[in-house]
Design an enzyme around this catalytic site. Structure first.
Site, PDB file in Angstrom:
ATOM      1  N   GLN A 165      48.518 -16.894   0.643  1.00  0.00           N
ATOM      2  CA  GLN A 165      47.116 -16.414   0.693  1.00  0.00           C
ATOM      3  C   GLN A 165      47.018 -15.059  -0.004  1.00  0.00           C
ATOM      4  O   GLN A 165      46.518 -14.085   0.564  1.00  0.00           O
ATOM      5  CB  GLN A 165      46.624 -16.324   2.136  1.00  0.00           C
ATOM      6  N   SER A 166      47.485 -15.017  -1.240  1.00  0.00           N
ATOM      7  CA  SER A 166      47.580 -13.743  -1.942  1.00  0.00           C
ATOM      8  C   SER A 166      46.270 -13.361  -2.619  1.00  0.00           C
ATOM      9  O   SER A 166      45.713 -14.125  -3.411  1.00  0.00           O
ATOM     10  CB  SER A 166      48.690 -13.851  -2.988  1.00  0.00           C
ATOM     11  N   ASN A 167      45.798 -12.142  -2.329  1.00  0.00           N
ATOM     12  CA  ASN A 167      44.638 -11.600  -3.053  1.00  0.00           C
ATOM     13  C   ASN A 167      45.002 -11.319  -4.501  1.00  0.00           C
ATOM     14  O   ASN A 167      44.189 -11.452  -5.409  1.00  0.00           O
ATOM     15  CB  ASN A 167      44.178 -10.297  -2.396  1.00  0.00           C
ATOM     16  N   SER A 168      46.257 -10.898  -4.672  1.00  0.00           N
ATOM     17  CA  SER A 168      46.756 -10.586  -6.019  1.00  0.00           C
ATOM     18  C   SER A 168      46.706 -11.833  -6.901  1.00  0.00           C
ATOM     19  O   SER A 168      46.272 -11.777  -8.065  1.00  0.00           O
ATOM     20  CB  SER A 168      48.193 -10.075  -5.874  1.00  0.00           C
ATOM     21  N   ALA A 169      47.119 -12.970  -6.344  1.00  0.00           N
ATOM     22  CA  ALA A 169      47.113 -14.228  -7.105  1.00  0.00           C
ATOM     23  C   ALA A 169      45.698 -14.553  -7.564  1.00  0.00           C
ATOM     24  O   ALA A 169      45.454 -14.833  -8.743  1.00  0.00           O
ATOM     25  CB  ALA A 169      47.667 -15.356  -6.247  1.00  0.00           C
TER      26      ALA A 169
END
Ligand SMILES: Cc1ncc(COP(=O)(O)O)c(C=O)c1O
Length: 343
Positions: free
Chosen positions: A91-95
């Protein structure tokens, strides 16, 4: 009205000139807005609170990573890639922001997420799919690394050029530079309303914090930097100082930051990274109910919980100015929808 001294302005110009020597592509909508949060301050009976809206950086629902991607993707473009391959958390915001930024640059993406495909596709993962990434899942870090390399071979076999973003050396330094810039924006914006911050709060486990700590030193500023980590994975003061010193060297600055200058609170993580807790959830609700401002329960809510806790303990006077830097992460409210679904 502006209260920035000539000396501060000259230092800003010098730092901006140094940053301008680093290759960059334009992606983020900056300066992001900054505004006061009077209802929140009234409810807390505390200092004046301002919010820097880095949740509004403009790509794929925004957040702090869009700023550093300007440098990281400029570095990647030197290889003239067709496909950017990146391995991050489920659940990466960066991704999410990486895929959005790659889309803007006309680059395809392969995203290798660590974790199992969930039954319900929500939050950042939902947006990753919406953005059109080729999403794959790895059981652990080792498998993720193998899958990144396999994906690169697969791209090469198609006669195309891959770039594995995890091997791009810019992540830490680019984040720190991005948050030196963000601090300059904040000080300029606060100056227009005649406000001088006493304390800056931001969710960080080192990269962004390195930028704030460097900015404080470079601008000889009186504000304190209080960051709040969302994970116990790192020894944040040592990590922050190390990134700050590498960043200073990259900008040709002779200064050293030591770990004991770094104030980072680990006590608001709760059970673990990614697991919402009562204080963080209360903070999310409070920001929403008082200011119409949406935080998230994984990063910014826990940082806001620290700020609220400090205000309630009486650490600030009414006339103090506190700045909360909102680093994004908003899609997590949908992953954790059970927390908000009822009154
Ligand atoms: C919403 C949000 N806030 C804060 C952070 C922390 O950023 P850093 O530790 O890079 O400063 C992250 C990192 O992923 C994030 O997604």
């Amino acid at each position: 009205m502006t209260t920035l001294s000539d000396e501060t302005r000259a230092t800003f110009a010098d730092i901006r000139a140094r940053i301008a020597t680093i290759p960059r592509v334009s992606l983020a909508l900056t300066p992001t807005p900054l505004h006061e949060a009077p209802q929140l301050a009234r409810r807390l009976g505390g200092p004046r609170i301002f919010v820097k809206r880095d949740d509004l950086t403009g790509v794929a629902l925004g957040g702090n990573k869009t700023r550093n991607l300007e440098f990281r993707l400029a570095h990647a473009l030197r290889d003239k890639p067709d496909v950017v391959i990146v391995g991050l958390d489920l659940q990466s915001n960066s991704a999410r922001q990486t895929i959005g930024c790659c889309n803007k640059l006309g680059l395809s993406t392969i995203l290798v997420l660590e974790g199992k495909i969930p039954n319900e596709i929500q939050g950042n993962l939902l947006v990753d799919y919406l953005l059109g990434a080729d999403v794959r899942f790895a059981g652990d870090r080792d498998e993720q690394r193998r899958m990144l390399d396999d994906a690169a071979s697969e791209v090469r076999a198609q006669g195309l050029v891959p770039h594995i973003l995890n091997d791009n050396p810019m992540f830490d330094v680019a984040s720190a530079i991005a948050y030196i810039e963000c601090t300059m924006e904040c000080l300029e914006q606060l100056a227009t309303v005649g406000a001088t911050p006493r304390t800056l709060y931001m969710s960080s486990s080192g990269k962004g914090q390195a930028g704030l700590v460097l900015a404080k030193r470079l601008f000889d500023a009186s504000f304190e930097v209080r960051c709040v980590t969302a994970t116990r994975e790192h020894s944040v003061p040592a990590r922050t100082a190390e990134i700050a010193n590498r960043t200073a060297a990259r900008l040709g600055l002779e200064l050293r930051i030591s770990p004991d200058e770094v104030v980072n609170f680990e006590g608001y993580v709760g059970q673990d990274y990614g697991i919402p807790n009562a204080a963080g959830n209360e903070a999310v609700k409070l920001f929403a109910e008082t200011e119409g401002l949406i935080l998230d329960p994984v990063y910014t809510g826990k940082c806001a919980a620290a700020m609220i806790d400090h205000i309630r303990r009486g650490e600030f006077d009414r006339q103090d100015v506190v700045l909360f830097i909102h680093t994004g992460g908003v899609p997590a409210i949908f992953t954790h929808h059970h927390l908000w679904g009822r009154p």
